[in-house]
Design an enzyme around this catalytic site. Sequence first.
Site, PDB file in Angstrom:
ATOM      1  N   GLN A   1       0.791  -1.231   0.000  1.00 55.14           N
ATOM      2  CA  GLN A   1       0.000   0.000   0.000  1.00 55.14           C
ATOM      3  C   GLN A   1       0.827   1.287   0.000  1.00 55.14           C
ATOM      4  O   GLN A   1       0.600   2.174  -0.809  1.00 55.14           O
ATOM      5  CB  GLN A   1      -0.926  -0.017   1.210  1.00 55.14           C
ATOM      6  CG  GLN A   1      -1.857   1.178   1.281  1.00 55.14           C
ATOM      7  CD  GLN A   1      -2.743   1.087   2.496  1.00 55.14           C
ATOM      8  OE1 GLN A   1      -3.653   0.288   2.544  1.00 55.14           O
ATOM      9  NE2 GLN A   1      -2.466   1.900   3.488  1.00 55.14           N
TER      10      GLN A   1
ATOM     11  N   LYS B   1      -4.492   6.446  15.102  1.00 55.80           N
ATOM     12  CA  LYS B   1      -5.418   7.151  14.216  1.00 55.80           C
ATOM     13  C   LYS B   1      -6.679   7.445  15.031  1.00 55.80           C
ATOM     14  O   LYS B   1      -7.445   6.510  15.330  1.00 55.80           O
ATOM     15  CB  LYS B   1      -5.806   6.267  13.039  1.00 55.80           C
ATOM     16  CG  LYS B   1      -4.688   5.939  12.049  1.00 55.80           C
ATOM     17  CD  LYS B   1      -5.159   4.801  11.140  1.00 55.80           C
ATOM     18  CE  LYS B   1      -4.343   4.679   9.870  1.00 55.80           C
ATOM     19  NZ  LYS B   1      -4.704   3.440   9.123  1.00 55.80           N
TER      20      LYS B   1
ATOM     21  N   GLU C   1      -3.365   9.140  -1.707  1.00 51.61           N
ATOM     22  CA  GLU C   1      -2.683  10.012  -0.745  1.00 51.61           C
ATOM     23  C   GLU C   1      -1.648  10.897  -1.419  1.00 51.61           C
ATOM     24  O   GLU C   1      -0.789  11.464  -0.745  1.00 51.61           O
ATOM     25  CB  GLU C   1      -2.024   9.176   0.361  1.00 51.61           C
ATOM     26  CG  GLU C   1      -3.043   8.373   1.141  1.00 51.61           C
ATOM     27  CD  GLU C   1      -2.479   7.717   2.389  1.00 51.61           C
ATOM     28  OE1 GLU C   1      -1.308   7.938   2.728  1.00 51.61           O
ATOM     29  OE2 GLU C   1      -3.227   6.978   3.024  1.00 51.61           O
TER      30      GLU C   1
HETATM   31  C1  2PG Z   1      -3.062   3.122   6.528  1.00 52.60           C
HETATM   32  C2  2PG Z   1      -3.816   4.354   6.064  1.00 52.60           C
HETATM   33  C3  2PG Z   1      -2.896   5.466   5.664  1.00 52.60           C
HETATM   34  P1  2PG Z   1      -6.281   4.111   5.282  1.00 52.60           P
HETATM   35  O1  2PG Z   1      -3.382   1.991   6.162  1.00 52.60           O
HETATM   36  O2  2PG Z   1      -2.140   3.259   7.317  1.00 52.60           O
HETATM   37  O3  2PG Z   1      -1.981   5.065   4.662  1.00 52.60           O
HETATM   38  O4  2PG Z   1      -4.706   4.040   5.022  1.00 52.60           O
HETATM   39  O5  2PG Z   1      -6.589   5.456   5.807  1.00 52.60           O
HETATM   40  O6  2PG Z   1      -6.930   3.832   3.955  1.00 52.60           O
HETATM   41  O7  2PG Z   1      -6.557   3.038   6.289  1.00 52.60           O
HETATM   42 MG    MG Z   2      -1.807   1.055   7.528  1.00 50.40          MG
END
Ligand code: 2PG
Ligand code: MG
Length: 447
Positions: A181, A358, A223
């Site tokens: 990713q 997060k 992103e």
């Molecule tokens: C992750 C995030 C940021 P997402 O997996 O760490 O790259 O992605 O917000 O889609 O979960």
């Molecule tokens: Mg991640």
Amino acid sequence: MERPIVTDPLPPVPPSRRIAEVHARRVWDSRGRPTVEVEVATAAGARGRAIAPAGASTGSGEAVDLRDGGAAFGGLDVRQAISGIETAIAPALIGRDVEAQAALDATMVALDGTHDRSRLGGNALVATSMAIAHAAAAAAGRPLWAWLADRSGSGVPAMLPLPEIQVFGGGAHAGGRLDLQDFMVVAVGADDWRTALDWTAEVYRAAGRLLAEAGRLQGVADEGGFWPAFDDNEQALAMLTQSIEAAGLRPGEDVAISLDIAASNFGRGGRYRMARADGRPRELESGELAELLLGWLRRYPVVSIEDPLAEDDLAGLAAFTEAAGPRVQVVLDDAVVTNAARIRSHAAAGAGNTALIKPNQAGTLTESLAALEASRSLGWDAIVSARSGETEDTTIVHLAVGWGVRQLKVGSFARSERMAKWNEGLRIGETLVEGFALPPRSAFPWG
Ligand code: 2PG
Ligand code: MG
């Protein structure tokens, strides 16, 4: 004669701190999807505002967003979340003390009443929780980072965090073009925030030029990282290393690589279906994927690796953490989803050594802080992280600085929802005692 029982009334909340207004509105995120913005105001007129971000590669244990379903905007509208804030959350918060973040967050969690915040929505809760913090800071006349630092009691000096910045995007953020990713860089040799950004800007430019020259450039992913048309994940790693060199920097010394494998997106039950493991579709066992990744750790200057195995592969995560050794940062995102209890159980199993934080995975700032405190008490490091769906909101930069978190992941070095965060760091650095200084290299596993 019985004496009447007299209870002292709670002291009235002064107007400067008394919540007088909680207003929600629908705004739009970086993917053009509806999201929730909340404004909180005190009776004396201090205001705070915040916007909920949104993930694409989500862990199964995250707080879930409340989305309306139906035909409009692919089912992603947030009118119910907005109305829940106005009809349920606002009446419960109005009149309360804006400084009482933990109590206000607990009220929202209790009002929601579900284990995954699905009744009122993690999006409603996180926007409100962050707006409360902004309003409290405004009421105290402090920048948010300073307000949080004053109250965190962590004893960690307020410093800018080391940025992790995406150069190539893959996985769920680029139509599955690569299995992995996030291909990110970390300016491990930079002493200060401005230098880290300068170096990253040069690497990002070099990567774009090299990709275009190789005929592999397909635009940018969610992103802001380049969307590379490689046939094999490893080609992206090789080109990222070349990009660091082409920028005149030393791979591993000045700038190193950080990967988010996001393995939950292609693995379940210890089996991993990769589209481009070595240029062709292959199904790998947990141990085989670990071997592939360990080979990359040996051949490329990779210092940090996130979600190397899937969230349901605890044994695989523990085996990988052990095999990678203490100098490699093994970050857990989907498996621990900013949850203190999950961080504790993974640490007990020896899986991972760093937690991604997060706030919208948890739902409130209080729960996010609990996750951070759990990781600290276990000797884990932490990284505050944005989501793939973002906005101009810069709250997470203040959280990282105010909570003394040493790393920050925001996405790429392009597009304003990302640059807003990097630029906020440039403003904050002008006001910090430590200035733009980054934590010393010795503070990190690769130090
Ligand atoms: C992750 C995030 C940021 P997402 O997996 O760490 O790259 O992605 O917000 O889609 O979960
Ligand atoms: Mg991640």
